[in-house]
Write a protein that holds these residues in place. Sequence first.
Motif, PDB file in Angstrom:
ATOM      1  N   SER A 252      23.566   2.975 -18.492  1.00  0.00           N
ATOM      2  CA  SER A 252      24.322   4.125 -19.017  1.00  0.00           C
ATOM      3  C   SER A 252      24.793   5.041 -17.890  1.00  0.00           C
ATOM      4  CB  SER A 252      23.448   4.917 -20.009  1.00  0.00           C
ATOM      5  OG  SER A 252      23.039   4.086 -21.068  1.00  0.00           O
ATOM      6  N   LEU A 253      25.374   4.440 -16.884  1.00  0.00           N
ATOM      7  CA  LEU A 253      25.779   5.210 -15.713  1.00  0.00           C
ATOM      8  C   LEU A 253      26.873   6.202 -16.045  1.00  0.00           C
ATOM      9  CD1 LEU A 253      25.571   2.346 -13.112  1.00  0.00           C
ATOM     10  CD2 LEU A 253      24.432   4.556 -12.891  1.00  0.00           C
ATOM     11  N   GLU A 254      26.817   7.322 -15.365  1.00  0.00           N
ATOM     12  CA  GLU A 254      27.752   8.421 -15.553  1.00  0.00           C
ATOM     13  C   GLU A 254      28.445   8.710 -14.226  1.00  0.00           C
ATOM     14  OE1 GLU A 254      25.071  11.467 -16.700  1.00  0.00           O
ATOM     15  OE2 GLU A 254      24.620  10.588 -18.674  1.00  0.00           O
ATOM     16  N   PRO A 255      29.652   9.282 -14.270  1.00  0.00           N
ATOM     17  CA  PRO A 255      30.324   9.629 -13.005  1.00  0.00           C
ATOM     18  C   PRO A 255      29.455  10.506 -12.099  1.00  0.00           C
ATOM     19  CG  PRO A 255      31.866   9.770 -14.818  1.00  0.00           C
ATOM     20  CD  PRO A 255      30.527   9.512 -15.434  1.00  0.00           C
ATOM     21  N   GLU A 256      28.599  11.322 -12.693  1.00  0.00           N
ATOM     22  CA  GLU A 256      27.725  12.196 -11.908  1.00  0.00           C
ATOM     23  C   GLU A 256      26.664  11.416 -11.131  1.00  0.00           C
ATOM     24  OE1 GLU A 256      29.865  14.239 -14.890  1.00  0.00           O
ATOM     25  OE2 GLU A 256      28.419  12.592 -15.161  1.00  0.00           O
ATOM     26  N   ASP A 257      26.501  10.137 -11.438  1.00  0.00           N
ATOM     27  CA  ASP A 257      25.552   9.291 -10.700  1.00  0.00           C
ATOM     28  C   ASP A 257      26.159   8.743  -9.405  1.00  0.00           C
ATOM     29  OD1 ASP A 257      24.563   8.027 -13.888  1.00  0.00           O
ATOM     30  OD2 ASP A 257      23.461   9.463 -12.646  1.00  0.00           O
ATOM     31  N   THR A 258      27.420   8.997  -9.177  1.00  0.00           N
ATOM     32  CA  THR A 258      28.077   8.529  -7.960  1.00  0.00           C
ATOM     33  C   THR A 258      27.418   9.146  -6.727  1.00  0.00           C
ATOM     34  OG1 THR A 258      30.199   8.160  -9.042  1.00  0.00           O
ATOM     35  CG2 THR A 258      30.230   8.529  -6.665  1.00  0.00           C
ATOM     36  N   ALA A 259      26.959   8.290  -5.833  1.00  0.00           N
ATOM     37  CA  ALA A 259      26.242   8.756  -4.643  1.00  0.00           C
ATOM     38  C   ALA A 259      25.885   7.550  -3.780  1.00  0.00           C
ATOM     39  CB  ALA A 259      24.958   9.490  -5.042  1.00  0.00           C
ATOM     40  N   VAL A 260      25.405   7.840  -2.590  1.00  0.00           N
ATOM     41  CA  VAL A 260      24.737   6.820  -1.787  1.00  0.00           C
ATOM     42  C   VAL A 260      23.264   6.846  -2.174  1.00  0.00           C
ATOM     43  CG1 VAL A 260      24.133   6.042   0.523  1.00  0.00           C
ATOM     44  CG2 VAL A 260      26.371   7.082   0.107  1.00  0.00           C
ATOM     45  N   TYR A 261      22.748   5.691  -2.509  1.00  0.00           N
ATOM     46  CA  TYR A 261      21.364   5.575  -2.949  1.00  0.00           C
ATOM     47  C   TYR A 261      20.504   5.023  -1.817  1.00  0.00           C
ATOM     48  CZ  TYR A 261      22.509   6.753  -7.732  1.00  0.00           C
ATOM     49  OH  TYR A 261      22.899   7.429  -8.857  1.00  0.00           O
ATOM     50  N   TYR A 262      19.379   5.687  -1.589  1.00  0.00           N
ATOM     51  CA  TYR A 262      18.473   5.318  -0.510  1.00  0.00           C
ATOM     52  C   TYR A 262      17.097   4.965  -1.057  1.00  0.00           C
ATOM     53  CZ  TYR A 262      21.850   7.806   2.427  1.00  0.00           C
ATOM     54  OH  TYR A 262      22.996   8.232   3.069  1.00  0.00           O
ATOM     55  N   CYS A 263      16.500   3.935  -0.502  1.00  0.00           N
ATOM     56  CA  CYS A 263      15.087   3.733  -0.787  1.00  0.00           C
ATOM     57  C   CYS A 263      14.275   4.244   0.394  1.00  0.00           C
ATOM     58  CB  CYS A 263      14.758   2.275  -1.100  1.00  0.00           C
ATOM     59  SG  CYS A 263      14.794   1.148   0.294  1.00  0.00           S
ATOM     60  N   ALA A 264      13.041   4.590   0.129  1.00  0.00           N
ATOM     61  CA  ALA A 264      12.174   5.161   1.145  1.00  0.00           C
ATOM     62  C   ALA A 264      10.742   4.703   0.903  1.00  0.00           C
ATOM     63  CB  ALA A 264      12.255   6.681   1.107  1.00  0.00           C
TER      64      ALA A 264
ATOM     65  N   ASP B 247       0.806  -1.213   0.000  1.00  0.00           N
ATOM     66  CA  ASP B 247       0.000   0.000   0.000  1.00  0.00           C
ATOM     67  C   ASP B 247       0.844   1.270   0.000  1.00  0.00           C
ATOM     68  OD1 ASP B 247      -2.412  -1.549   2.180  1.00  0.00           O
ATOM     69  OD2 ASP B 247      -2.543  -1.190   0.015  1.00  0.00           O
ATOM     70  N   SER B 248       2.144   1.116  -0.138  1.00  0.00           N
ATOM     71  CA  SER B 248       3.051   2.250   0.001  1.00  0.00           C
ATOM     72  C   SER B 248       3.664   2.659  -1.333  1.00  0.00           C
ATOM     73  CB  SER B 248       4.200   1.896   0.958  1.00  0.00           C
ATOM     74  OG  SER B 248       3.721   1.582   2.247  1.00  0.00           O
ATOM     75  N   THR B 249       3.734   3.962  -1.549  1.00  0.00           N
ATOM     76  CA  THR B 249       4.591   4.473  -2.618  1.00  0.00           C
ATOM     77  C   THR B 249       6.032   4.301  -2.172  1.00  0.00           C
ATOM     78  OG1 THR B 249       3.008   6.074  -3.498  1.00  0.00           O
ATOM     79  CG2 THR B 249       5.335   6.566  -3.811  1.00  0.00           C
ATOM     80  N   MET B 250       6.883   3.858  -3.086  1.00  0.00           N
ATOM     81  CA  MET B 250       8.291   3.655  -2.774  1.00  0.00           C
ATOM     82  C   MET B 250       9.137   4.603  -3.618  1.00  0.00           C
ATOM     83  SD  MET B 250       8.277   1.360  -0.458  1.00  0.00           S
ATOM     84  CE  MET B 250      10.043   0.999  -0.379  1.00  0.00           C
ATOM     85  N   GLY B 251      10.095   5.221  -2.979  1.00  0.00           N
ATOM     86  CA  GLY B 251      10.946   6.170  -3.672  1.00  0.00           C
ATOM     87  C   GLY B 251      12.415   5.787  -3.591  1.00  0.00           C
ATOM     88  N   TRP B 252      13.169   6.302  -4.554  1.00  0.00           N
ATOM     89  CA  TRP B 252      14.637   6.205  -4.542  1.00  0.00           C
ATOM     90  C   TRP B 252      15.188   7.627  -4.540  1.00  0.00           C
ATOM     91  CZ3 TRP B 252      17.571   1.973  -3.790  1.00  0.00           C
ATOM     92  CH2 TRP B 252      17.005   0.716  -4.015  1.00  0.00           C
ATOM     93  N   PHE B 253      16.151   7.842  -3.665  1.00  0.00           N
ATOM     94  CA  PHE B 253      16.838   9.112  -3.567  1.00  0.00           C
ATOM     95  C   PHE B 253      18.330   8.837  -3.577  1.00  0.00           C
ATOM     96  CE2 PHE B 253      13.431  12.135  -2.461  1.00  0.00           C
ATOM     97  CZ  PHE B 253      12.392  11.245  -2.249  1.00  0.00           C
ATOM     98  N   ARG B 254      19.124   9.882  -3.760  1.00  0.00           N
ATOM     99  CA  ARG B 254      20.567   9.709  -3.713  1.00  0.00           C
ATOM    100  C   ARG B 254      21.212  10.950  -3.104  1.00  0.00           C
ATOM    101  NH1 ARG B 254      22.066   9.994 -10.204  1.00  0.00           N
ATOM    102  NH2 ARG B 254      21.904  12.264 -10.428  1.00  0.00           N
ATOM    103  N   GLN B 255      22.389  10.721  -2.549  1.00  0.00           N
ATOM    104  CA  GLN B 255      23.127  11.822  -1.933  1.00  0.00           C
ATOM    105  C   GLN B 255      24.603  11.681  -2.251  1.00  0.00           C
ATOM    106  OE1 GLN B 255      22.450  12.312   2.286  1.00  0.00           O
ATOM    107  NE2 GLN B 255      23.127  14.438   2.214  1.00  0.00           N
ATOM    108  N   ALA B 256      25.113  12.669  -2.976  1.00  0.00           N
ATOM    109  CA  ALA B 256      26.532  12.723  -3.291  1.00  0.00           C
ATOM    110  C   ALA B 256      27.261  13.483  -2.192  1.00  0.00           C
ATOM    111  CB  ALA B 256      26.740  13.405  -4.643  1.00  0.00           C
TER     112      ALA B 256
END
Length: 128
Positions: A85-97, A31-40
């Motif tokens: 097609s990952l790019e260096p700018e995608d480098t981060a810690v990825y979080y699900c929520a 029943d939950s919306t799930m999100g992905w976030f990232r933090q460089a």
Amino acid sequence: QVQLVESGGGLVQAGGSLRLSCAASIRTFSDSTMGWFRQAPGKEREFVAFITWSGGSTYYADYVKGRFTVSRENAKNTVYLQMNSLEPEDTAVYYCAADERARFRGNYASLKSSYNLWGQGTQVTVSS
């Protein structure tokens, strides 16, 4: 114990792919919306993608649109983020929520404040 656990991060060369998983031990997952976030490093946590409770709707940040795909398997209490097609700018810690309080909030689902439960994150490093 209520928790979200991400996995699948790692080191990849530019142009490569990774698939992140987030296993949820919450009764409200379907029943939950799930999100992905990232933090460089040195930056604010930013929105990447979300998927609604049924998987019927998805939404992406412009900087990942066409490269990343979010999906879910409610029978397995798991949400995925396929990153191509990952790019260096995608480098981060990825979080699900998880947003356990609403099946769908419309575009508000791109806001960190819409989510009440967070995982511990998984590191993604893209080398050039």
